[in-house]
Design a protein around this motif. Structure first.
Motif, short mmCIF file in Angstrom:
data_model
loop_
_atom_site.label_atom_id
_atom_site.label_comp_id
_atom_site.label_asym_id
_atom_site.label_seq_id
_atom_site.Cartn_x
_atom_site.Cartn_y
_atom_site.Cartn_z
N ASP A 191 5.45 -64.03 4.61
CA ASP A 191 5.70 -63.07 5.68
C ASP A 191 4.58 -62.02 5.78
O ASP A 191 4.44 -61.33 6.78
N LEU A 192 3.84 -61.87 4.70
CA LEU A 192 2.77 -60.86 4.69
C LEU A 192 1.45 -61.43 5.23
O LEU A 192 0.45 -60.72 5.33
N ARG A 193 1.46 -62.71 5.51
CA ARG A 193 0.24 -63.36 5.99
C ARG A 193 -0.31 -62.62 7.22
O ARG A 193 0.45 -62.22 8.10
N GLY A 194 -1.61 -62.43 7.23
CA GLY A 194 -2.22 -61.78 8.38
C GLY A 194 -2.28 -60.26 8.28
O GLY A 194 -2.99 -59.61 9.02
N ALA A 240 -3.98 -58.78 2.10
CA ALA A 240 -2.92 -58.00 1.45
C ALA A 240 -2.01 -58.94 0.64
O ALA A 240 -1.59 -58.62 -0.46
N ARG A 241 -1.76 -60.11 1.21
CA ARG A 241 -0.88 -61.06 0.54
C ARG A 241 -1.49 -61.56 -0.78
O ARG A 241 -0.81 -61.61 -1.81
N ASP A 242 -2.76 -61.90 -0.74
CA ASP A 242 -3.40 -62.39 -1.96
C ASP A 242 -3.51 -61.28 -3.01
O ASP A 242 -3.44 -61.53 -4.21
N HIS A 243 -3.69 -60.06 -2.51
CA HIS A 243 -3.79 -58.92 -3.42
C HIS A 243 -2.48 -58.74 -4.18
O HIS A 243 -2.46 -58.62 -5.41
N VAL A 244 -1.37 -58.73 -3.45
CA VAL A 244 -0.08 -58.51 -4.12
C VAL A 244 0.27 -59.71 -5.00
O VAL A 244 0.81 -59.56 -6.10
#
Ligand code: GDP
Length: 290
Positions: free
Chosen positions: A16-19, A71-75
């Protein structure tokens, strides 16, 4: 770590955080909630889960993602690092001559684990021997002897002797040709004082290089008291989690790891001597989250 290992619900939340290039508090909260749900279901202690959640939240909201990282890869990276921190590395086990003592409650899988570990060391090219000092549980001697035969490893026990300390002493002498001595001890239904006295005596006789606490994957929060008592008595260097082929995920054992400031050495995944795996953080994390 590949994303598939993270469990489908967490993967969905992360997707869901993709993009997104920045995470807000709600995003992080959604990820943390998903992880909390899985870990609590896997019997991980609530205080450990809360501490992990706080670290993930703080880091995800305060650390700048390196340039080019979504952001997704970071989390995801933070979640992974914090989970590795939670489960720890595997207990160091040098492939050399040593004595290992197994402790734990009756039925936790000590006798089975002793034979499995002997098999594991024999596959690594060392000569192991199992010394069976459990004079308390009827059948422990025959079971250990049979499993050691299956594993094709040396075995010492004495079904006519009632003094486990004497068996430990004689067993160490009788198996002096072996390189790795694995000393199995009696468990009881509860942590009675006489068990603790006995295991302390066996420890001073066998003089192990390390003691491992054997825990059933289903132990849940009872792990805490067991771990404290065994830690006080003999010092726990590592934990073996058994019966991971069942439905329990073994998260309760993390309490014992935390309580004894130790790590996980082996996982038991079945009833035969080959059903043993060296602990490996990634697949254990997948199991916890899955
Ligand atoms: P001890 O009393 O601690 O020595 O426990 P045992 O070694 O006798 O194990 C108790 C029971 O659990 C036995 O029936 C074993 O076959 C079973 N057991 C031990 N380890 C495993 C495991 O990893 N998987 C499964 N399915 N059963 C196990």
């Amino acid at each position: 770590m590949v994303l598939d290992d993270l469990g489908s619900s967490l993967r969905g939340t992360l997707d869901d955080l993709r993009g997104k290039s920045r995470l807000d508090e709600d995003d992080v909260q959604a990820v943390v909630k998903q992880i909390q749900r899985s870990l609590l279901q896997a019997d991980v202690d609530v205080d450990l889960v809360m501490a992990l959640s706080d670290s993930i939240k703080t880091r995800a909201l305060n650390e700048e993602p390196p340039g080019g990282t979504s952001a997704r890869d970071h989390v995801l990276k933070i979640v992974y690092e914090e989970l590795v921190e939670l489960v720890g590395d595997s207990t160091e086990l040098p492939l050399e001559s040593q004595t290992i003592m197994l402790a734990g409650l009756q039925g936790s899988g000590k006798t089975t684990t002793a034979a499995k570990m002997a098999w594991w060391f024999s596959k690594k090219g060392l000569r192991p021997a199992v010394i069976q000092t459990d004079t308390f549980r009827p059948g422990a001697y025959d079971q250990a002897k049979q499993m050691c035969e299956n594993a094709e490893v040396d075995f010492y026990g004495d079904p006519d002797e009632s003094d486990p300390v004497k068996i430990a002493r004689e067993g160490m002498e009788a198996t002096s040709d072996a390189e790795v001595h694995i000393v199995d001890t009696a468990g009881r239904h509860a942590l009675e004082d006489d068990l603790i006295d006995e295991i302390e005596e066996i420890e001073s006789t066998a003089d192990p290089d390390r003691s491992l606490l054997v825990l059933d994957a289903a132990i849940g929060q009872g792990a805490k008291e067991q771990a404290q008592r065994f830690e006080e008595a003999v010092g726990v260097e590592g934990v073996v989690i058994t019966k991971l082929d069942g439905t329990a995920k073994g998260g309760g054992a993390l309490t014992a790891v935390n309580e004894t400031d130790s790590s996980i050495a082996f996982l038991g995944t079945g009833e035969t001597v080959q059903d043993i795996e060296r602990f490996e953080p990634n697949s254990f994390i997948s199991r916890l989250l899955g």
